[in-house]
Design a protein around this motif. Structure first.
Motif, short mmCIF file in Angstrom:
data_model
loop_
_atom_site.label_atom_id
_atom_site.label_comp_id
_atom_site.label_asym_id
_atom_site.label_seq_id
_atom_site.Cartn_x
_atom_site.Cartn_y
_atom_site.Cartn_z
N ASP A 70 30.04 7.75 -27.96
CA ASP A 70 31.19 7.20 -27.27
C ASP A 70 31.66 8.25 -26.27
O ASP A 70 31.51 9.46 -26.50
N ALA A 78 30.59 3.37 -23.86
CA ALA A 78 29.50 3.74 -24.77
C ALA A 78 28.38 4.29 -23.90
O ALA A 78 27.96 3.66 -22.94
N ARG A 125 37.50 4.04 -22.28
CA ARG A 125 36.40 4.28 -23.24
C ARG A 125 35.13 3.57 -22.80
O ARG A 125 35.17 2.43 -22.34
#
Length: 112
Positions: free
Chosen positions: A48, A79, A77
């Motif tokens: 992450d 990935a 955020r």
């Protein structure tokens, strides 16, 4: 005085137990989501990450002249799935898209 200390320890124990259960549940959900994404794109989830900077471009291809898919907000955020030169291949949770962002604008929280 000792009853207050015992009560304080009991309250702290309840809080810590709740916090650990919540963390475990969130971790399990994130792992499940990452496995689904990994299977769908055929590329393994690495970490992450978060965007470091305001108005950072999210691009379709790993080059500065590529189509801009959107603009990241600071702290958003993502990935991380790999890199292509100076660009990182990421999944944007906010929009459900895959694309590229320059490495200098990302930091990672749990590298594997």
């Amino acid at each position: 005085m000792s009853k207050k200390v015992v009560a304080l320890f009991l309250v702290m124990g309840v809080i810590l137990t709740f916090s650990q259960n919540t963390f475990a549940k969130d971790t399990m959900n994130n792992s499940k989501n990452n496995m689904i994404l990994t299977e769908s794109i055929g590329q393994e989830f690495i970490s992450d990450g978060y965007v470091y900077g305001d108005n950072v471009y999210f691009r379709e291809e790993p080059n500065p002249s590529s189509t801009i898919l959107g603009v990241f907000d600071k702290g958003e955020r993502v990935a991380y799935y790999g890199n292509d030169g100076a660009y990182q291949y990421v999944y944007r949770y906010k929009t459900g898209q895959f694309g590229y962002v320059h490495f200098r604008y990302l930091y990672f929280v749990n590298e594997y």
